[in-house]
Design a protein around this motif. Structure first.
Motif, PDB file in Angstrom:
ATOM      1  N   HIS A 259     -11.178  12.336 -24.342  1.00 29.90           N
ATOM      2  CA  HIS A 259     -10.935  11.526 -22.962  1.00 29.90           C
ATOM      3  C   HIS A 259     -11.532   9.983 -23.261  1.00 29.90           C
ATOM      4  O   HIS A 259     -10.808   9.243 -22.897  1.00 29.90           O
ATOM      5  CB  HIS A 259     -11.499  12.082 -21.750  1.00 29.90           C
ATOM      6  N   SER A 260     -12.489   9.885 -23.941  1.00 32.15           N
ATOM      7  CA  SER A 260     -12.996   8.646 -24.285  1.00 32.15           C
ATOM      8  C   SER A 260     -13.484   8.433 -25.704  1.00 32.15           C
ATOM      9  O   SER A 260     -14.725   7.890 -25.817  1.00 32.15           O
ATOM     10  CB  SER A 260     -14.258   8.482 -23.104  1.00 32.15           C
TER      11      SER A 260
ATOM     12  N   ARG B 176     -10.832   1.594 -16.797  1.00 31.13           N
ATOM     13  CA  ARG B 176     -10.633   0.319 -17.138  1.00 31.13           C
ATOM     14  C   ARG B 176      -9.059   0.246 -16.673  1.00 31.13           C
ATOM     15  O   ARG B 176      -8.354   0.069 -17.695  1.00 31.13           O
ATOM     16  CB  ARG B 176     -10.824  -0.338 -18.533  1.00 31.13           C
ATOM     17  N   GLY B 177      -8.451   0.408 -15.304  1.00 28.88           N
ATOM     18  CA  GLY B 177      -7.373   0.211 -14.876  1.00 28.88           C
ATOM     19  C   GLY B 177      -6.236   1.472 -15.418  1.00 28.88           C
ATOM     20  O   GLY B 177      -5.069   1.280 -15.331  1.00 28.88           O
ATOM     21  N   GLY B 178      -6.773   2.410 -15.982  1.00 26.79           N
ATOM     22  CA  GLY B 178      -6.299   3.716 -16.363  1.00 26.79           C
ATOM     23  C   GLY B 178      -5.881   4.577 -14.922  1.00 26.79           C
ATOM     24  O   GLY B 178      -6.386   4.456 -14.098  1.00 26.79           O
ATOM     25  N   ALA B 179      -5.062   5.548 -15.502  1.00 23.92           N
ATOM     26  CA  ALA B 179      -4.850   6.641 -14.245  1.00 23.92           C
ATOM     27  C   ALA B 179      -6.273   7.619 -14.245  1.00 23.92           C
ATOM     28  O   ALA B 179      -6.760   7.804 -15.178  1.00 23.92           O
ATOM     29  CB  ALA B 179      -3.418   7.623 -14.608  1.00 23.92           C
TER      30      ALA B 179
ATOM     31  N   MET C  85     -18.183  -1.303 -21.878  1.00 25.42           N
ATOM     32  CA  MET C  85     -17.367  -0.026 -21.868  1.00 25.42           C
ATOM     33  C   MET C  85     -17.917   1.438 -21.077  1.00 25.42           C
ATOM     34  O   MET C  85     -17.233   1.876 -20.390  1.00 25.42           O
ATOM     35  CB  MET C  85     -16.758   0.505 -23.206  1.00 25.42           C
TER      36      MET C  85
ATOM     37  N   MET D  79     -13.820   5.064 -20.318  1.00 29.24           N
ATOM     38  CA  MET D  79     -12.724   3.942 -20.713  1.00 29.24           C
ATOM     39  C   MET D  79     -11.547   4.223 -19.904  1.00 29.24           C
ATOM     40  O   MET D  79     -11.000   3.231 -19.443  1.00 29.24           O
ATOM     41  CB  MET D  79     -12.202   4.425 -21.980  1.00 29.24           C
TER      42      MET D  79
ATOM     43  N   ARG E  95       2.004  12.209 -10.672  1.00 33.72           N
ATOM     44  CA  ARG E  95       1.406  12.658 -12.000  1.00 33.72           C
ATOM     45  C   ARG E  95       0.910  14.046 -11.961  1.00 33.72           C
ATOM     46  O   ARG E  95       0.937  14.811 -13.075  1.00 33.72           O
ATOM     47  CB  ARG E  95       0.507  11.610 -12.545  1.00 33.72           C
TER      48      ARG E  95
ATOM     49  N   ILE F 226       1.103  -2.176 -14.904  1.00 37.37           N
ATOM     50  CA  ILE F 226       1.755  -1.949 -16.163  1.00 37.37           C
ATOM     51  C   ILE F 226       3.202  -2.423 -15.837  1.00 37.37           C
ATOM     52  O   ILE F 226       3.856  -2.625 -14.852  1.00 37.37           O
ATOM     53  CB  ILE F 226       1.980  -0.300 -16.506  1.00 37.37           C
TER      54      ILE F 226
ATOM     55  N   PRO G 179       7.791   2.301 -12.143  1.00 37.94           N
ATOM     56  CA  PRO G 179       9.181   2.610 -11.869  1.00 37.94           C
ATOM     57  C   PRO G 179       9.519   2.150 -10.533  1.00 37.94           C
ATOM     58  O   PRO G 179       8.703   1.369  -9.825  1.00 37.94           O
ATOM     59  CB  PRO G 179       8.951   4.097 -11.547  1.00 37.94           C
TER      60      PRO G 179
ATOM     61  N   LEU H  26      -9.686  -2.395 -26.775  1.00 40.18           N
ATOM     62  CA  LEU H  26      -8.399  -2.259 -25.895  1.00 40.18           C
ATOM     63  C   LEU H  26      -7.467  -3.416 -26.404  1.00 40.18           C
ATOM     64  O   LEU H  26      -6.342  -3.644 -25.963  1.00 40.18           O
ATOM     65  CB  LEU H  26      -8.859  -2.554 -24.636  1.00 40.18           C
TER      66      LEU H  26
ATOM     67  N   ILE I 211      10.103   9.887 -14.053  1.00 42.49           N
ATOM     68  CA  ILE I 211       9.495   8.550 -13.063  1.00 42.49           C
ATOM     69  C   ILE I 211       8.089   8.135 -13.594  1.00 42.49           C
ATOM     70  O   ILE I 211       7.641   6.939 -13.327  1.00 42.49           O
ATOM     71  CB  ILE I 211       9.777   9.150 -11.821  1.00 42.49           C
ATOM     72  N   VAL I 212       7.068   9.191 -13.524  1.00 41.47           N
ATOM     73  CA  VAL I 212       5.768   8.753 -13.594  1.00 41.47           C
ATOM     74  C   VAL I 212       5.500   8.150 -15.304  1.00 41.47           C
ATOM     75  O   VAL I 212       5.683   8.786 -16.303  1.00 41.47           O
ATOM     76  CB  VAL I 212       5.034  10.112 -13.780  1.00 41.47           C
ATOM     77  N   LYS I 213       5.045   7.000 -15.245  1.00 40.87           N
ATOM     78  CA  LYS I 213       4.866   6.479 -16.468  1.00 40.87           C
ATOM     79  C   LYS I 213       3.306   6.385 -16.836  1.00 40.87           C
ATOM     80  O   LYS I 213       2.469   6.442 -16.050  1.00 40.87           O
ATOM     81  CB  LYS I 213       5.293   4.841 -16.439  1.00 40.87           C
ATOM     82  N   ASN I 214       3.053   6.111 -18.131  1.00 44.15           N
ATOM     83  CA  ASN I 214       1.848   6.247 -18.703  1.00 44.15           C
ATOM     84  C   ASN I 214       0.987   4.881 -18.170  1.00 44.15           C
ATOM     85  O   ASN I 214       1.724   3.905 -18.177  1.00 44.15           O
ATOM     86  CB  ASN I 214       1.814   6.319 -20.077  1.00 44.15           C
ATOM     87  N   ARG I 215      -0.303   4.894 -17.703  1.00 40.97           N
ATOM     88  CA  ARG I 215      -1.008   3.883 -17.348  1.00 40.97           C
ATOM     89  C   ARG I 215      -2.277   3.723 -18.260  1.00 40.97           C
ATOM     90  O   ARG I 215      -3.324   4.438 -17.874  1.00 40.97           O
ATOM     91  CB  ARG I 215      -1.504   4.141 -15.804  1.00 40.97           C
ATOM     92  N   PRO I 216      -2.278   3.355 -19.427  1.00 46.90           N
ATOM     93  CA  PRO I 216      -3.338   3.178 -20.490  1.00 46.90           C
ATOM     94  C   PRO I 216      -4.536   2.445 -19.801  1.00 46.90           C
ATOM     95  O   PRO I 216      -4.110   1.236 -19.115  1.00 46.90           O
ATOM     96  CB  PRO I 216      -2.667   2.730 -21.669  1.00 46.90           C
ATOM     97  N   PRO I 217      -5.698   2.322 -20.000  1.00 46.52           N
ATOM     98  CA  PRO I 217      -6.804   1.490 -19.691  1.00 46.52           C
ATOM     99  C   PRO I 217      -6.352   0.287 -20.198  1.00 46.52           C
ATOM    100  O   PRO I 217      -5.763   0.082 -21.201  1.00 46.52           O
ATOM    101  CB  PRO I 217      -7.866   2.177 -20.318  1.00 46.52           C
ATOM    102  N   ALA I 218      -6.879  -0.830 -19.690  1.00 41.00           N
ATOM    103  CA  ALA I 218      -6.777  -2.133 -19.913  1.00 41.00           C
ATOM    104  C   ALA I 218      -7.976  -3.253 -19.908  1.00 41.00           C
ATOM    105  O   ALA I 218      -8.902  -2.680 -18.937  1.00 41.00           O
ATOM    106  CB  ALA I 218      -5.554  -2.698 -19.385  1.00 41.00           C
TER     107      ALA I 218
ATOM    108  N   CYS J  30     -15.008  -2.349 -25.010  1.00 44.31           N
ATOM    109  CA  CYS J  30     -13.957  -2.818 -24.383  1.00 44.31           C
ATOM    110  C   CYS J  30     -13.095  -3.528 -25.179  1.00 44.31           C
ATOM    111  O   CYS J  30     -11.684  -3.428 -24.930  1.00 44.31           O
ATOM    112  CB  CYS J  30     -14.542  -3.790 -23.259  1.00 44.31           C
TER     113      CYS J  30
ATOM    114  N   MET K 228       2.865   6.469  -7.335  1.00 44.69           N
ATOM    115  CA  MET K 228       3.304   7.093  -8.472  1.00 44.69           C
ATOM    116  C   MET K 228       2.347   8.011  -8.986  1.00 44.69           C
ATOM    117  O   MET K 228       2.440   8.892  -9.594  1.00 44.69           O
ATOM    118  CB  MET K 228       3.418   5.949  -9.864  1.00 44.69           C
TER     119      MET K 228
END
Lengths: 542, 192
Positions: free
Chosen positions: A114-115, B44-47, A462, B41, B82, B103, B107, A390, A348-355, A387, B78
């Motif tokens: 996960h991390s 930080r803006g992730g799901a 982080m 981690m 998920r 992001i 969609p 990223l 529909i559901v897109k990945n949302r990576p940490p940023a 951090c 959204m």
């Protein structure tokens, strides 16, 4: 007594405090961070004068914990699984020295990553060191194991490992406390040479460790954390380790489990109980959240038809377990029920990576670095863990490596040795003091043509903003290590300073020796932290 | 009683405040609970998601089995989709309709909403707008929670008491804003 609502990590902290702990030593790392934070913010811990300041890295933490144990007091050392690699030298040797005051080494593994960079199973390290390991199945057991772990450690004068995983560390449940125990008095070890690992003494100590092993097994045999549940359906027996027990029982919340079951919470494995299960059941399913360590042990070279688990595909070889995977292994659910993802939703559901956070200083530093490097082309930036890692992701694509804490400076040096000049290292302030400083000495000793960017945000970002051991000291450390002061350059990473930053970077990239550039701006997550601001002010006024 | 909830959103959107509020309410009603959350981690803006399990009986797993979830409570549309495979056929989706767009390939929101509406039991509310209207724009997470309260077998007053405890250190103004947010969300659910 009313139950406390605690994360697994917090339950360990509470158990250790109530069990008479005098100090915790740790470097922050997900999912272990909350153990030490809990001690730091707990009034009772302050009243009892329990040490809880962060260490520079896991090795210094392990050694300090061993020192507190040497002095007779109860200590706990905490880290994430990869942190144990850093502490490994001291950890393995602590099994040889043994302990005086109770010593717990709590390691939080991260199956499914996960991390983390890998999902190594710390039980191997415990087995490698040949010490007892405790593995809780619930928040209550996490508490109980920390509480009684000191007593187990003192019974055998041996460090004891507590192994948890992300899922338990970061899950909350009710926990019942036990009576608060006194801390130990200061007392020197009764054996005056126990902690001196000269070869002649180490050989003696090692024999002692080996001789203790039978006692560890005996203790496991009697341990309340290892329980044999009789069953009528002996076609299959089940061994469930730690948290896997819960996932198993979830499948039997409405019906009765009729298979014999051995629940494991303490290692080495209780031999008689394992033999009984192997003998009375036709086949055995092993459930362990992590590597197939028990499965491998029981499978050996023979009898592989009898033992099932991660190695024969009954369960996946990697990733954390869950109730559905175990349902499938028990043939209570089909493959489809476990793995099927609704097709229509998948699109529909897109990945949302940490940023990196909006407004983060690392972003400005990377934008400048990318521009400064444009003359040389891509593939020259070695990074570290924090951090700023990223920055590997779009739109920055600013770094080319991330291997372990401190690897940025040393990898850049190696690449420069190979002829990749200039080579750039990116490291954070906390990571620099964790493992970057020694690599910098190597680079200075050989005047390696590398540019080290220490991206200083005054904190360990982080993991949520813990104190950085580097606070207010980075330039002095670099000078002390031997970096030419003319090539230690500090600036503020802000959009408005972009051109200035690019110019500085270009100049230092062209220099054929060690340069240290320090983009310095407080982490935007901690800017509201008044206490930190005050501390920085104090340091600046010194 | 037994209620399994998945809380969904993006790191920093206040998922853990919702979890703490339900947790405190459950505790005051002597319920068993397990609540698995995401740290580090991903925040930080992730799901981010939290498996929240409440029961009058002891609970085995910290994770909800697929197809076993009673409620998906999402602070962003959204993210409610998920975890859709976890939801029971007749389970409830309660979601904020304001998207959190961090992001580039987010969609089409209408498509997301349409997909959510394919389920039988759905409450879609503009929690951001409601929070702004009551002058408490940062409480949209609590508005969403308010809309989910009718489906959690805990007295509404317990949620209010929980908010008082959780925001105690932040003062009466914040407490009252959050209680108002909770009530506004509840009103949406009651008016459906």
């Amino acid at each position: 007594m009313q139950k406390l609502l605690l994360l697994g990590a917090e339950a360990i902290a509470q158990g250790a405090i109530d069990g008479g702990m005098s100090g915790v030593y740790a470097y922050p790392g997900t999912p272990s961070t909350e153990i030490t934070e809990y001690v730091q913010h707990y009034d009772l811990a302050k009243e009892r004068n329990i040490h809880s300041q962060w260490s520079a890295n896991e090795k210094t933490a392990m050694e300090a914990g061993l020192g507190m144990s040497y002095a007779g007091k109860r200590a706990m050392v905490c880290m994430k699984h990869v942190g144990l690699n850093v502490a490994a030298d001291a950890f393995i040797n602590s099994a040889i020295t043994g302990s005086n005051g109770g010593l717990l080494v709590t390691v939080a593994d991260d199956p499914s990553m996960h991390s983390s960079q890998n999902e190594q199973d710390s039980r191997y390290y415990g087995k490698f060191a040949q010490i007892p390991i405790l593995e809780p199945a619930s928040q209550q057991e996490a508490y109980d194991m920390a509480y009684f772990g000191f007593q187990l450690s003192e019974k055998f004068s041996i460090p004891v490992m507590i192994r948890i995983t992300t899922r338990l560390a970061h899950s909350r449940a009710g926990v019942e406390r036990k009576p608060l125990l006194d801390q130990n008095e200061l007392i020197l070890p009764s054996n005056p040479t126990q902690f001196v690992l000269l070869p002649s003494i180490a050989r003696k100590q090692y024999k002692g460790l080996l001789n203790s092993f039978a006692g560890f097994i005996e203790d496991s045999e009697e341990s309340p954390f290892n329980h044999y549940f009789e069953g009528t359906d002996k076609k299959l027996g089940i061994i469930a380790c730690g948290l896997a027990y819960n996932y198993l029982m979830e499948n039997y919340s409405e019906t009765e489990l009729t298979h014999p079951l051995l629940k494991i919470g303490q290692y080495p494995m209780p031999r008689a109980k394992v033999e009984k299960l192997m003998k009375e059941c036709d086949e055995v399913l092993i459930l362990e959240d992590g590597y197939p360590i028990i499965e491998e042990l029981l499978k050996g070279y023979l009898g592989k038809e009898k033992v099932h688990g991660r190695l024969d595909g009954s369960l996946p070889r990697d990733g954390e377990l869950n109730p559905n995977l175990i349902a499938k292994a028990l043939k209570l659910a089909s493959e489809e029920e476990v793995t099927e993802i609704s097709e229509d939703v998948k699109d529909i559901v897109k990945n949302r990576p940490p940023a990196m956070c909006v407004g983060c200083g690392h972003i400005d530093a990377y934008n400048a670095l990318n521009e400064a490097l444009s003359d040389y082309g891509v593939g020259r930036v070695f990074s570290d863990i924090g951090c700023y890692t990223l920055g590997a992701l779009p739109p920055y694509n600013a770094i080319n490596s991330c291997v372990d804490m401190g690897a940025s400076i040393t990898m850049a040096k190696g690449a420069a040795d190979a002829g990749l000049v200039p080579a750039v290292s990116v490291i954070g302030d906390s990571t620099f003091t964790h493992s970057g400083m020694t690599g910098l000495i190597d680079a200075v000793n050989e005047s390696s043509p590398i540019t080290v960017m220490i991206s200083d945000n005054f904190t360990t970002g982080m993991t949520g903003g813990q104190d950085s051991a580097a606070l207010g000291k980075i330039e002095d450390i670099c000078k002390g290590i031997g970096v030419d002061p003319e090539h230690i350059i500090v600036f503020t990473p802000l959009k408005k300073n972009h051109d200035e930053m690019v110019a500085i970077m270009k100049k230092e990239l062209a220099y054929k020796g060690v340069s240290v550039i320090i983009p310095r701006r407080q982490c935007i997550q901690t800017t509201k932290n008044v206490a930190l601001n005050e501390r920085i002010r104090e340091l600046n006024l010194r | 009683m037994k209620t399994d909830i998945i809380l969904a959103g993006v790191g920093g959107q206040g998922i853990l405040s919702i979890a703490a509020t339900i947790g405190m309410s459950a505790l005051s009603n002597n319920l068993h609970l397990k609540q698995a959350e995401v740290h580090g981690m991903s925040q930080r803006g992730g799901a981010v998601q939290s498996h929240f399990r409440l029961s009058s009986k002891p609970i085995a797993s910290d994770l909800i089995p697929k197809g076993g979830c009673d409620i998906i409570l999402s602070v962003e549309p959204m993210e409610s989709l998920r975890y859709i495979d976890f939801l029971k056929k007749d389970g409830w989706i309660i979601t904020n309709s304001t998207p959190f767009v961090n992001i580039p390939n987010y969609p089409d929101v209408d498509e997301v909403i349409a997909k959510i509406k394919e389920r039988k039991n759905v409450i879609i509310l503009d929690a951001d707008k409601i929070a702004k209207e009551i002058g408490s724009p940062r409480s949209s997470n609590i508005v969403a929670l308010g809309a989910a309260t009718p489906f959690i077998d805990i007295p509404f007053e317990s949620f209010e008491e929980a908010i008082k405890l959780i925001f105690k250190k932040k003062g009466d103004k914040i407490i009252n804003a959050n209680i108002e947010a909770l009530r506004a969300g509840r009103a949406v659910a009651d008016a459906r």
